[in-house]
Write a protein that holds these residues in place. Structure first.
Motif, PDB file in Angstrom:
ATOM      1  N   SER A 163      -0.364   6.963   6.342  1.00  0.00           N
ATOM      2  CA  SER A 163      -1.203   6.355   7.369  1.00  0.00           C
ATOM      3  C   SER A 163      -2.225   7.383   7.845  1.00  0.00           C
ATOM      4  CB  SER A 163      -0.338   5.856   8.533  1.00  0.00           C
ATOM      5  OG  SER A 163       0.509   6.897   9.016  1.00  0.00           O
TER       6      SER A 163
ATOM      7  N   TRP B  96       2.980   3.769   5.304  1.00  0.00           N
ATOM      8  CA  TRP B  96       1.724   3.316   5.900  1.00  0.00           C
ATOM      9  C   TRP B  96       1.898   2.784   7.321  1.00  0.00           C
ATOM     10  CZ3 TRP B  96      -3.269   3.840   5.166  1.00  0.00           C
ATOM     11  CH2 TRP B  96      -4.160   2.931   5.719  1.00  0.00           C
ATOM     12  N   ASN B  97       3.037   2.143   7.606  1.00  0.00           N
ATOM     13  CA  ASN B  97       3.224   1.446   8.874  1.00  0.00           C
ATOM     14  C   ASN B  97       4.146   2.186   9.833  1.00  0.00           C
ATOM     15  OD1 ASN B  97       1.767  -1.162   8.282  1.00  0.00           O
ATOM     16  ND2 ASN B  97       3.255  -1.213   6.620  1.00  0.00           N
TER      17      ASN B  97
ATOM     18  N   ARG C 162       0.300   4.886   0.574  1.00  0.00           N
ATOM     19  CA  ARG C 162      -0.447   6.074   0.987  1.00  0.00           C
ATOM     20  C   ARG C 162      -0.034   6.457   2.412  1.00  0.00           C
ATOM     21  NH1 ARG C 162      -6.445   3.439   1.455  1.00  0.00           N
ATOM     22  NH2 ARG C 162      -5.839   2.696  -0.625  1.00  0.00           N
TER      23      ARG C 162
ATOM     24  N   ILE D  46       0.830  -1.202   0.000  1.00  0.00           N
ATOM     25  CA  ILE D  46       0.000   0.000   0.000  1.00  0.00           C
ATOM     26  C   ILE D  46       0.873   1.265   0.000  1.00  0.00           C
ATOM     27  CG2 ILE D  46      -0.196   0.047   2.523  1.00  0.00           C
ATOM     28  CD1 ILE D  46      -3.099   0.973   2.147  1.00  0.00           C
TER      29      ILE D  46
END
Length: 454
Positions: free
Chosen positions: A13, A432-433, A11, A9
């Motif tokens: 977060s 994202w993470n 994007r 992904i």
């Protein structure tokens, strides 16, 4: 059950979306009838003049372009980079007249469908990336061979779009590229390649569509140098404007977006090119029918820019957090994947200048964006990328992209090259993470590889 981790992904977060700032901007606009009336109705096709001026001033401050400040007639407000890409193809290409649609490979896989929708499935060709961002000699050969091929002279070439219908300029060739902190590899195109690319574009009537999406999410490669005041590479559109011989239409367009800076759901961005290019881009059917395709959200962005809220969000929130996540991911890769023979594919570092803690200008390299690419060993003893990704997904809850998705659809050569190059690896995203999750993801990745080797 093991919680899944998504490394595909691409994007921000949710906690990095500028919700509080957008709420403040909305309150300001909607509480003033003279502003809300304009924001909530159909707007000018190219966007409100004061918003275009503000975007131009902001870009001028960020890029400090050699040709001078960016005026409003060079700016159009769009509904994001994806929508703008579609509009550019609608207005400046023809599925019969435009001879080739080039994409740097590995390419941003979700952009490919836009080219297919525009009718270029049989005309798409991948141009391999090199350590400086694009294999110029490969592109040059493709252009030379195609231009020498027998074809109907331009005066009688098949065409579906005519000047009398509003298509005043059609390009023979198009190249789609992400020059700075690219998606998917994170490489930055060298200055030499940027200049040579513009020269090639002028020689062969080629439009360079540059997704300049990640430029403002950059930081020094040296961890001891602050990110504030970092020099940014000149865009292809800057080089085109500065070089002698600029045509009315130019040969480059900068495609920008606020999706990675404020929030993807805003669906607002901008394009910059010559005034004639920008004017014609504003005459696409959907825009002429409904006006500016990001009318209300562009008012929000104006408030974020004018107040400085967006710049503070970028400098004080986004870059520091992304920089930490990037360092965490790189450290985990070196600790857990390097012993297995995997390496980060970095390309040639792009040299820029930054400002140290004492205020002195110092040399450094450019880092940033959202992505990096890792290469697996190419020897026969190492498991296939397909098997590693399958085990990672089924047994360790990892969502990782197979390298083959970054090939150029419709180009058999691109698929063949993928087998011996970028399919022997994958793109990883750190945006994202959070840091602990990134470390755990790479630990799982290492276990998946070791399981595949058994």
């Amino acid at each position: 059950m093991m919680k899944s981790i998504d490394l595909l992904i691409g994007r921000p977060s949710p906690d990095l979306q500028a919700a509080d700032k957008l709420a403040a901007a909305s309150q300001i606009i909607l509480s003033q009838p003279e502003r809300s009336d304009l924001a909530l109705t159909y707007g000018p096709d190219h966007g409100e003049d004061h918003i275009r001026r503000q975007v131009g001033a902001w870009l001028s401050q960020k890029y400090r372009p050699g040709p001078g400040r960016i005026t409003q007639d060079r700016i159009i407000i769009t509904n994001g980079a994806s929508g703008a890409l579609s509009s550019i193809l609608q207005k400046f290409t023809d599925p019969l007249y435009t001879r080739r649609m080039f994409l740097v490979e590995p390419t941003y896989f979700l952009a490919v469908q836009t080219f297919l929708d525009a009718g270029f499935g049989q005309k798409m060709r991948g141009i391999p990336e090199d350590d400086e961002g694009i294999n110029l000699e490969y592109l040059r050969r493709q252009l030379e061979e195609d231009s020498k091929a027998e074809c109907i002279p331009d005066a009688g070439a098949p065409i579906t779009k005519f000047a009398s219908q509003g298509y005043r300029k059609l390009f023979k060739y198009v190249l789609y590229v992400v020059p700075t902190l690219s998606n998917p590899t994170g490489k930055t195109m060298s200055m030499h390649h940027r200049i040579a690319l513009v020269e090639l574009a002028r020689r062969y009537d080629m439009l360079l569509i540059a997704d300049d999406i990640y430029d403002f999410l950059a930081w020094p490669g040296d961890d001891d140098i602050p990110h504030e005041g970092l020099e940014l590479p000149p865009r292809l559109v800057d080089i085109d404007r500065q070089m002698p011989g600029l045509s009315e239409w130019g040969n480059a367009v900068s495609n920008g977006s606020f999706s990675k800076l404020a929030a993807p759901g805003l669906r607002v961005g901008w394009c910059e090119a010559t005034p004639s290019f920008i004017y014609d881009l504003s005459t696409c059917g959907a825009t002429m029918s409904g006006g500016c395709q990001a009318q209300y959200t562009s008012f929000l962005v104006y408030e974020l820019l004018f107040s400085g809220m967006l710049e503070r969000h970028i400098q004080n929130t986004l870059i520091p957090i992304y920089r930490r996540r990037y360092r965490t991911l790189v450290k985990a890769i070196k600790n857990h994947l390097y012993p297995l023979g995997i390496r980060i594919s970095t390309g040639k570092p792009y040299e820029v200048s930054g400002t140290d803690s004492q205020g002195n200008r110092v040399p450094t390299t450019l880092s940033g964006g959202f992505f990096l690419y890792i290469d697996f060993p190419s020897d026969d003893q190492f498991p296939s990328a397909t098997e590693i990704i399958r085990i990672g997904r089924e047994e360790y809850g990892l969502n990782i992209a197979p390298g083959e998705i970054f090939a150029v659809k419709g180009d058999i050569g691109s698929l063949e090259r993928a087998e011996s190059t970028f399919n022997l690896g994958t793109r990883l995203c750190w945006a994202w993470n959070e840091e602990a999750v990134l470390t755990e993801a790479i630990e799982r990745f290492a276990k998946a590889i070791q399981k595949a080797k058994m």
